[in-house]
Design a protein around this motif. Structure first.
Motif, PDB file in Angstrom:
ATOM      1  N   ILE A 130      80.515  28.486  13.793  1.00  0.00           N
ATOM      2  CA  ILE A 130      79.295  29.269  14.051  1.00  0.00           C
ATOM      3  C   ILE A 130      79.043  29.290  15.562  1.00  0.00           C
ATOM      4  CG2 ILE A 130      76.771  29.316  13.768  1.00  0.00           C
ATOM      5  CD1 ILE A 130      77.155  28.122  10.968  1.00  0.00           C
ATOM      6  N   ALA A 131      79.148  28.109  16.185  1.00  0.00           N
ATOM      7  CA  ALA A 131      78.899  28.019  17.633  1.00  0.00           C
ATOM      8  C   ALA A 131      79.908  28.868  18.403  1.00  0.00           C
ATOM      9  CB  ALA A 131      78.979  26.558  18.075  1.00  0.00           C
ATOM     10  N   GLN A 132      81.170  28.821  17.957  1.00  0.00           N
ATOM     11  CA  GLN A 132      82.234  29.588  18.626  1.00  0.00           C
ATOM     12  C   GLN A 132      81.981  31.104  18.468  1.00  0.00           C
ATOM     13  OE1 GLN A 132      85.791  27.506  17.488  1.00  0.00           O
ATOM     14  NE2 GLN A 132      87.069  29.147  18.302  1.00  0.00           N
ATOM     15  N   MET A 133      81.561  31.496  17.252  1.00  0.00           N
ATOM     16  CA  MET A 133      81.278  32.918  17.009  1.00  0.00           C
ATOM     17  C   MET A 133      80.062  33.345  17.831  1.00  0.00           C
ATOM     18  SD  MET A 133      82.622  35.483  15.377  1.00  0.00           S
ATOM     19  CE  MET A 133      83.438  35.178  13.803  1.00  0.00           C
ATOM     20  N   GLU A 134      79.087  32.470  17.955  1.00  0.00           N
ATOM     21  CA  GLU A 134      77.895  32.805  18.752  1.00  0.00           C
ATOM     22  C   GLU A 134      78.273  33.019  20.223  1.00  0.00           C
ATOM     23  OE1 GLU A 134      74.354  30.652  16.168  1.00  0.00           O
ATOM     24  OE2 GLU A 134      75.210  29.591  17.883  1.00  0.00           O
ATOM     25  N   ARG A 135      79.181  32.176  20.714  1.00  0.00           N
ATOM     26  CA  ARG A 135      79.613  32.374  22.109  1.00  0.00           C
ATOM     27  C   ARG A 135      80.340  33.710  22.247  1.00  0.00           C
ATOM     28  NH1 ARG A 135      80.494  26.769  21.767  1.00  0.00           N
ATOM     29  NH2 ARG A 135      82.729  27.014  21.355  1.00  0.00           N
ATOM     30  N   ALA A 136      81.126  34.058  21.229  1.00  0.00           N
ATOM     31  CA  ALA A 136      81.843  35.341  21.267  1.00  0.00           C
ATOM     32  C   ALA A 136      80.845  36.508  21.271  1.00  0.00           C
ATOM     33  CB  ALA A 136      82.800  35.439  20.084  1.00  0.00           C
ATOM     34  N   VAL A 137      79.783  36.380  20.465  1.00  0.00           N
ATOM     35  CA  VAL A 137      78.750  37.426  20.413  1.00  0.00           C
ATOM     36  C   VAL A 137      78.081  37.553  21.787  1.00  0.00           C
ATOM     37  CG1 VAL A 137      76.474  38.007  19.434  1.00  0.00           C
ATOM     38  CG2 VAL A 137      78.313  37.217  17.926  1.00  0.00           C
ATOM     39  N   ALA A 138      77.701  36.391  22.359  1.00  0.00           N
ATOM     40  CA  ALA A 138      77.019  36.402  23.663  1.00  0.00           C
ATOM     41  C   ALA A 138      77.936  36.957  24.749  1.00  0.00           C
ATOM     42  CB  ALA A 138      76.554  34.989  24.005  1.00  0.00           C
ATOM     43  N   SER A 139      79.254  36.658  24.651  1.00  0.00           N
ATOM     44  CA  SER A 139      80.192  37.121  25.680  1.00  0.00           C
ATOM     45  C   SER A 139      80.276  38.651  25.729  1.00  0.00           C
ATOM     46  CB  SER A 139      81.592  36.534  25.430  1.00  0.00           C
ATOM     47  OG  SER A 139      82.245  37.232  24.374  1.00  0.00           O
ATOM     48  N   GLN A 140      79.885  39.305  24.625  1.00  0.00           N
ATOM     49  CA  GLN A 140      79.920  40.765  24.583  1.00  0.00           C
ATOM     50  C   GLN A 140      78.553  41.376  24.910  1.00  0.00           C
ATOM     51  OE1 GLN A 140      82.963  42.399  24.177  1.00  0.00           O
ATOM     52  NE2 GLN A 140      83.422  40.257  24.585  1.00  0.00           N
ATOM     53  N   GLY A 141      77.631  40.504  25.340  1.00  0.00           N
ATOM     54  CA  GLY A 141      76.332  41.000  25.782  1.00  0.00           C
ATOM     55  C   GLY A 141      75.318  41.209  24.673  1.00  0.00           C
ATOM     56  N   PHE A 142      75.570  40.648  23.478  1.00  0.00           N
ATOM     57  CA  PHE A 142      74.619  40.829  22.378  1.00  0.00           C
ATOM     58  C   PHE A 142      73.761  39.584  22.197  1.00  0.00           C
ATOM     59  CE2 PHE A 142      78.380  43.378  21.132  1.00  0.00           C
ATOM     60  CZ  PHE A 142      77.790  44.634  21.231  1.00  0.00           C
ATOM     61  N   ARG A 143      72.545  39.808  21.724  1.00  0.00           N
ATOM     62  CA  ARG A 143      71.686  38.684  21.373  1.00  0.00           C
ATOM     63  C   ARG A 143      72.253  38.032  20.105  1.00  0.00           C
ATOM     64  NH1 ARG A 143      67.079  38.025  18.132  1.00  0.00           N
ATOM     65  NH2 ARG A 143      66.672  40.224  17.744  1.00  0.00           N
ATOM     66  N   VAL A 144      72.221  36.705  20.087  1.00  0.00           N
ATOM     67  CA  VAL A 144      72.762  35.973  18.937  1.00  0.00           C
ATOM     68  C   VAL A 144      71.724  35.929  17.826  1.00  0.00           C
ATOM     69  CG1 VAL A 144      73.517  33.703  18.133  1.00  0.00           C
ATOM     70  CG2 VAL A 144      74.328  34.589  20.344  1.00  0.00           C
ATOM     71  N   ARG A 145      72.117  36.362  16.646  1.00  0.00           N
ATOM     72  CA  ARG A 145      71.220  36.313  15.491  1.00  0.00           C
ATOM     73  C   ARG A 145      71.988  35.667  14.352  1.00  0.00           C
ATOM     74  NH1 ARG A 145      68.059  36.109  11.265  1.00  0.00           N
ATOM     75  NH2 ARG A 145      66.426  37.684  10.999  1.00  0.00           N
ATOM     76  N   ARG A 146      71.438  34.590  13.801  1.00  0.00           N
ATOM     77  CA  ARG A 146      72.060  33.955  12.640  1.00  0.00           C
ATOM     78  C   ARG A 146      71.420  34.496  11.373  1.00  0.00           C
ATOM     79  NH1 ARG A 146      72.763  27.495  13.451  1.00  0.00           N
ATOM     80  NH2 ARG A 146      73.983  27.552  15.371  1.00  0.00           N
ATOM     81  N   LEU A 147      72.201  34.630  10.322  1.00  0.00           N
ATOM     82  CA  LEU A 147      71.626  35.034   9.041  1.00  0.00           C
ATOM     83  C   LEU A 147      72.523  34.567   7.894  1.00  0.00           C
ATOM     84  CD1 LEU A 147      71.961  38.949   8.674  1.00  0.00           C
ATOM     85  CD2 LEU A 147      73.399  37.545  10.107  1.00  0.00           C
ATOM     86  N   PRO A 148      71.948  34.307   6.729  1.00  0.00           N
ATOM     87  CA  PRO A 148      72.781  33.925   5.591  1.00  0.00           C
ATOM     88  C   PRO A 148      73.343  35.173   4.913  1.00  0.00           C
ATOM     89  CG  PRO A 148      70.475  33.861   4.954  1.00  0.00           C
ATOM     90  CD  PRO A 148      70.514  34.309   6.398  1.00  0.00           C
ATOM     91  N   SER A 149      74.382  35.003   4.102  1.00  0.00           N
ATOM     92  CA  SER A 149      74.920  36.120   3.338  1.00  0.00           C
ATOM     93  C   SER A 149      74.423  36.040   1.904  1.00  0.00           C
ATOM     94  CB  SER A 149      76.451  36.077   3.347  1.00  0.00           C
ATOM     95  OG  SER A 149      76.929  37.039   2.425  1.00  0.00           O
ATOM     96  N   GLY A 150      73.729  37.072   1.467  1.00  0.00           N
ATOM     97  CA  GLY A 150      73.265  37.110   0.079  1.00  0.00           C
ATOM     98  C   GLY A 150      74.376  37.522  -0.868  1.00  0.00           C
ATOM     99  N   ALA A 151      75.397  38.214  -0.346  1.00  0.00           N
ATOM    100  CA  ALA A 151      76.507  38.669  -1.189  1.00  0.00           C
ATOM    101  C   ALA A 151      77.631  37.639  -1.147  1.00  0.00           C
ATOM    102  CB  ALA A 151      77.017  40.010  -0.674  1.00  0.00           C
ATOM    103  N   GLY A 152      78.466  37.627  -2.172  1.00  0.00           N
ATOM    104  CA  GLY A 152      79.626  36.749  -2.211  1.00  0.00           C
ATOM    105  C   GLY A 152      80.765  37.324  -1.372  1.00  0.00           C
TER     106      GLY A 152
END
Ligand SMILES: [Zn+2]
Length: 413
Positions: A339-361
């Motif tokens: 999760i932390a690694q993916m968040e850094r990847a998101v931030a590296s592309q200039g996006f705000r980091v938003r965590r959310l759960p998946s309701g679907a399988g």
């Protein structure tokens, strides 16, 4: 290790390929592609060709997953596994599943065009069955890869009475070889999946991507209520044992229990009344119950409450009730380090980091039993999925692929 991103990932090609796969449908003018169908064959042939074009070795495995492998700095290294599914629900959208497979191939294609080898291999898998439309059980492809495919499932039949085993053989596959594709722990460094959100959160917050924290668990029940069929004109109301009226009360009980907690959802999605005539009191009703929650105890307690309420309603109405457990899956948490690694990847592309759960399988539920998993969600229009109106923008496809590429590269740093 420095890396260059965004330069050659083609969002146009990603969307063109989603369109191209959507051509393979049993439903003219729409999209329905189920496990081991001629349309699934055509779609996986295309995917295997794209994998090879991207520099991977690619083949269909014994359960019909399209598997591509891009070797690392030397052959045989453990892999980072990427993927999603190539099957669809009935009358589906073009992105649920396919986007994750195609975006992953696009990332490998960029590495390959840069002649870049990583200190690990990459495997991209287009799972043959995730939705479970044909045989009624889900995650068949990913369960086989995770080594939790039950060979007894091969006896399951489709609507025409054909067994899964027969269908695999007719497809040219070897059902007895399925256990051999189970990966060992340690062969897979992690599993990462890009998928459309299938919900409205990212759109509401104006975000292209989100990082998944966990895949909610689910429980599925099949309930049959039996009363007495009778003439709709002659049997007085106080002497009836109307299975449909009882089942309707049960459906409302499911709704009431699910409304009792903001993170709980409960659905009665199938309802079949027999004999099903306008002038006959329904004697037997079958209905399904689907309950999901981000915590296992919350879901388990809700299922227990629903069961006892169905029994209570049946007793009060003098109906016989049978409750079958169809499938249960616990919550699959995404690994904090990923999760932390993916968040850094998101931030590296200039996006705000938003965590959310998946309701679907998702396929990660199965792969979670052999390796750490994580997921990246891409915004979809109106949060709509499992519907021909499913839609994403080119910018969001690009954003998702760029984040995935940054994530892949972050493994080598
Ligand atoms: Zn999906």
């Amino acid at each position: 290790m420095p890396y260059i991103i965004g330069r050659m990932l083609s969002a146009d090609r990603i969307l063109e390929r989603c369109e191209s796969l959507a051509q393979h449908s049993e439903l003219p003018g729409g999209l329905t592609r189920v496990f081991l169908s001629p349309q699934a064959r055509a779609a996986s042939d295309k995917v295997l060709a794209w994998m090879r074009e991207a520099g991977m070795q690619a083949k269909l495995d014994p359960i019909g997953n399209a598997v591509g492998r891009y070797e690392g700095e030397r052959p045989g290294l453990p892999c980072l596994m990427l993927g999603s599914h190539l099957d669809t629900v009935r009358d589906a959208g073009k992105y649920d599943g396919m986007l994750g497979v195609i975006a992953a191939i696009e990332c490998v294609s960029l590495l390959s065009s840069q002649s870049k080898r990583l200190p690990f291999a990459i495997e991209v898998i287009g799972f043959g069955d995730e939705e479970g439309v044909r045989f009624g059980t889900t995650l068949l492809g990913s369960r086989a890869v995770a080594g939790i495919f039950d060979q007894k499932t091969l006896a399951a039949t489709d609507a025409t009475g054909k067994t899964m085993s027969q269908a695999l053989i007719e497809f040219g596959l070897e059902p007895q070889a399925i256990p051999k594709i189970a990966r060992k722990k340690g062969d897979v460094l992690a599993y990462a999946e890009l998928h459309i959100e299938q919900g409205p959160v990212l759109e509401a917050e104006g975000l292209a991507v989100g990082v998944v924290t966990a895949i909610n668990g689910f429980s599925r029940l099949r309930v049959t209520l039996r009363g007495a069929a009778g003439h709709a004109g002659t049997v007085p109301m106080n002497l009836r044992h109307d299975a449909l009226a009882g089942a309707a009360e049960c459906a409302l009980a499911v709704e009431r229990v699910a409304l009792g907690h903001p993170e709980l959802v409960g659905t009665v999605g199938r309802f079949e009344a027999k004999p099903g005539a306008i002038n006959v009191i329904p004697g037997e009703v079958m209905f399904s119950v689907d309950v999901r929650a981000p915590q296992d105890p919350l879901r388990e307690e809700a299922v227990a409450t629903i069961r006892s309420q169905i029994e209570k309603i049946s007793r009060a109405r003098k109906l016989r009730c049978e409750i079958e457990d169809l499938q249960h899956f616990g919550v699959t948490a995404c690994a904090p380090r990923l999760i932390a690694q993916m968040e850094r990847a998101v931030a590296s592309q200039g996006f705000r980091v938003r965590r959310l759960p998946s309701g679907a399988g998702h396929d990660g539920m199965a792969l979670g039993s052999i390796t750490d998993i994580c997921m990246l969600f891409v915004r979809c229009k109106g949060g709509i999925s499992h519907n021909p109106l499913e839609s994403i923008t080119k910018e969001d496809a690009r954003a998702g692929a760029n984040v995935l590429f940054a994530f892949i590269n972050s493994f080598s740093s």
